[in-house]
Design a protein around this motif. Structure first.
Motif, PDB file in Angstrom:
ATOM      1  N   GLY A 208     -18.911  29.428  -7.223  1.00 50.35           N
ATOM      2  CA  GLY A 208     -17.693  28.698  -6.867  1.00 50.35           C
ATOM      3  C   GLY A 208     -17.479  27.467  -7.731  1.00 50.35           C
ATOM      4  O   GLY A 208     -18.402  26.970  -8.384  1.00 50.35           O
ATOM      5  N   THR A 209     -16.267  26.982  -7.722  1.00 47.35           N
ATOM      6  CA  THR A 209     -15.914  25.737  -8.413  1.00 47.35           C
ATOM      7  C   THR A 209     -14.953  24.948  -7.536  1.00 47.35           C
ATOM      8  O   THR A 209     -14.190  25.524  -6.749  1.00 47.35           O
ATOM      9  CB  THR A 209     -15.227  26.014  -9.768  1.00 47.35           C
ATOM     10  OG1 THR A 209     -14.046  26.805  -9.550  1.00 47.35           O
ATOM     11  CG2 THR A 209     -16.168  26.724 -10.718  1.00 47.35           C
ATOM     12  N   GLY A 210     -15.010  23.625  -7.679  1.00 53.61           N
ATOM     13  CA  GLY A 210     -14.125  22.801  -6.862  1.00 53.61           C
ATOM     14  C   GLY A 210     -13.956  21.406  -7.409  1.00 53.61           C
ATOM     15  O   GLY A 210     -14.588  21.024  -8.400  1.00 53.61           O
ATOM     16  N   THR A 211     -13.118  20.639  -6.718  1.00 51.25           N
ATOM     17  CA  THR A 211     -12.797  19.282  -7.153  1.00 51.25           C
ATOM     18  C   THR A 211     -12.649  18.363  -5.952  1.00 51.25           C
ATOM     19  O   THR A 211     -12.089  18.751  -4.920  1.00 51.25           O
ATOM     20  CB  THR A 211     -11.481  19.264  -7.959  1.00 51.25           C
ATOM     21  OG1 THR A 211     -11.574  20.181  -9.040  1.00 51.25           O
ATOM     22  CG2 THR A 211     -11.196  17.875  -8.500  1.00 51.25           C
ATOM     23  N   MET A 212     -13.140  17.125  -6.108  1.00 49.97           N
ATOM     24  CA  MET A 212     -12.969  16.103  -5.074  1.00 49.97           C
ATOM     25  C   MET A 212     -11.683  15.327  -5.352  1.00 49.97           C
ATOM     26  O   MET A 212     -11.300  15.129  -6.512  1.00 49.97           O
ATOM     27  CB  MET A 212     -14.177  15.160  -5.065  1.00 49.97           C
ATOM     28  CG  MET A 212     -14.134  14.094  -3.972  1.00 49.97           C
ATOM     29  SD  MET A 212     -15.625  13.037  -3.953  1.00 49.97           S
ATOM     30  CE  MET A 212     -16.829  14.163  -3.226  1.00 49.97           C
ATOM     31  N   ASN A 213     -11.038  14.862  -4.291  1.00 47.57           N
ATOM     32  CA  ASN A 213      -9.798  14.108  -4.484  1.00 47.57           C
ATOM     33  C   ASN A 213     -10.079  12.686  -4.957  1.00 47.57           C
ATOM     34  O   ASN A 213     -11.223  12.245  -5.034  1.00 47.57           O
ATOM     35  CB  ASN A 213      -8.936  14.126  -3.211  1.00 47.57           C
ATOM     36  CG  ASN A 213      -9.572  13.390  -2.044  1.00 47.57           C
ATOM     37  OD1 ASN A 213     -10.621  12.755  -2.177  1.00 47.57           O
ATOM     38  ND2 ASN A 213      -8.938  13.467  -0.894  1.00 47.57           N
ATOM     39  N   ALA A 214      -9.001  11.952  -5.247  1.00 47.90           N
ATOM     40  CA  ALA A 214      -9.129  10.643  -5.881  1.00 47.90           C
ATOM     41  C   ALA A 214      -9.699   9.573  -4.959  1.00 47.90           C
ATOM     42  O   ALA A 214     -10.187   8.540  -5.427  1.00 47.90           O
ATOM     43  CB  ALA A 214      -7.765  10.184  -6.400  1.00 47.90           C
ATOM     44  N   THR A 215      -9.658   9.805  -3.651  1.00 46.79           N
ATOM     45  CA  THR A 215     -10.183   8.821  -2.706  1.00 46.79           C
ATOM     46  C   THR A 215     -11.563   9.186  -2.174  1.00 46.79           C
ATOM     47  O   THR A 215     -12.143   8.447  -1.373  1.00 46.79           O
ATOM     48  CB  THR A 215      -9.219   8.643  -1.526  1.00 46.79           C
ATOM     49  OG1 THR A 215      -8.990   9.919  -0.895  1.00 46.79           O
ATOM     50  CG2 THR A 215      -7.890   8.068  -1.993  1.00 46.79           C
ATOM     51  N   GLY A 216     -12.112  10.334  -2.609  1.00 48.41           N
ATOM     52  CA  GLY A 216     -13.450  10.739  -2.189  1.00 48.41           C
ATOM     53  C   GLY A 216     -13.535  11.179  -0.744  1.00 48.41           C
ATOM     54  O   GLY A 216     -14.618  11.225  -0.168  1.00 48.41           O
ATOM     55  N   THR A 217     -12.415  11.542  -0.143  1.00 50.98           N
ATOM     56  CA  THR A 217     -12.390  11.913   1.276  1.00 50.98           C
ATOM     57  C   THR A 217     -12.337  13.416   1.502  1.00 50.98           C
ATOM     58  O   THR A 217     -12.485  13.872   2.640  1.00 50.98           O
ATOM     59  CB  THR A 217     -11.173  11.277   1.965  1.00 50.98           C
ATOM     60  OG1 THR A 217      -9.975  11.679   1.280  1.00 50.98           O
ATOM     61  CG2 THR A 217     -11.282   9.759   1.940  1.00 50.98           C
TER      62      THR A 217
END
Length: 245
Positions: A208-217
């Protein structure tokens, strides 16, 4: 006109030309424009041919530390400050504006420094990069997904721990049977390389691959899987969304 008269006339003309040349040279020298010839001065005179030591300068600002710094999302930004001096070396006060730095959201921010004297104002800047760090992953998460509850039953309350500088362990990965999945991170990006998790009655091959949002939430992972469990197994892909608790 006799020869003596002609000779005397030529001599007189020659002396006159010499005097005219000398007078012209003196006049040109006297008319040479004076002024500040330093291009870094506020009163730099592009037409000046002779410097008259009247140059005026704004303050010179020197940053303490690097002109570019990187900090982790959610951490405290401690500005290193700056100093300023006049051309003669005397100190000038510096005002630092750090109000643009938002440590609660990833991004590139600018700190501005200002120093003023009688000749004007100088500004300087520092770049502050706020980025996702490993600590932003090592918190409590709840997961929701559109994954199959039989073929790929991920847990709603996984535990994420560190696995080296840029590695993670996602423990209690599946409901009921648990299991641990390893991942790597690069800033806000998470990569789960292909691996096999045994769930007693079969194996699950996943990546899998993923990304965290800009606020880390929140972060999202797109999974691909194959479940070898007889009767209830299968393959497919799904999305899981992890929300910070």
């Amino acid at each position: 006109m006799d020869i003596f008269a002609r000779s005397k006339t030529k001599s007189t003309m020659k002396k006159g030309l010499i005097l005219l040349f000398v007078a012209s040279s003196l006049t040109l020298g006297a008319c040479k424009k004076k002024g500040c010839m330093d291009a870094s001065a506020v009163n730099y005179n592009t037409e000046a041919k002779k410097d008259n030591e009247t140059c005026l300068y704004k303050p010179i600002i020197t940053l303490n530390g690097s002109s570019t710094v990187t900090i982790t999302l959610g951490s405290t930004y401690n500005d290193a400050g700056a100093t300023a001096k006049n051309k003669d070396g005397s100190a000038v006060s510096v005002i630092a504006n750090t109000s643009n730095v938002n440590t609660e959201q990833t991004g590139t921010y600018t700190v501005t420094y200002t120093a003023t004297n009688d000749n004007g104002t100088t500004t300087a800047t520092r770049t502050v990069n706020v980025v996702i760090g490993q600590d932003n992953w090592l918190v409590s998460w709840n997961a929701i997904s559109d994954c199959s509850s039989t073929q790929f039953p991920i847990s709603g309350t996984p535990t994420i721990t560190a696995n080296g500088e840029n590695g993670l362990n996602i423990e209690n990965f599946f409901q009921l049977v648990g299991g641990t999945v390893t991942a790597t991170i690069n800033g806000s990006t998470i990569t789960i390389p292909e691996q096999i998790v045994n769930i007693t009655v079969g194996d699950v091959i996943l990546s899998g691959t993923g990304t965290m949002n800009a606020t880390g939430t929140q972060f999202q992972v797109n999974y691909t899987y194959e479940n070898t469990t007889p009767f209830i197994g299968g393959s497919g892909s799904c999305i899981a969304i992890y929300n910070k608790q």
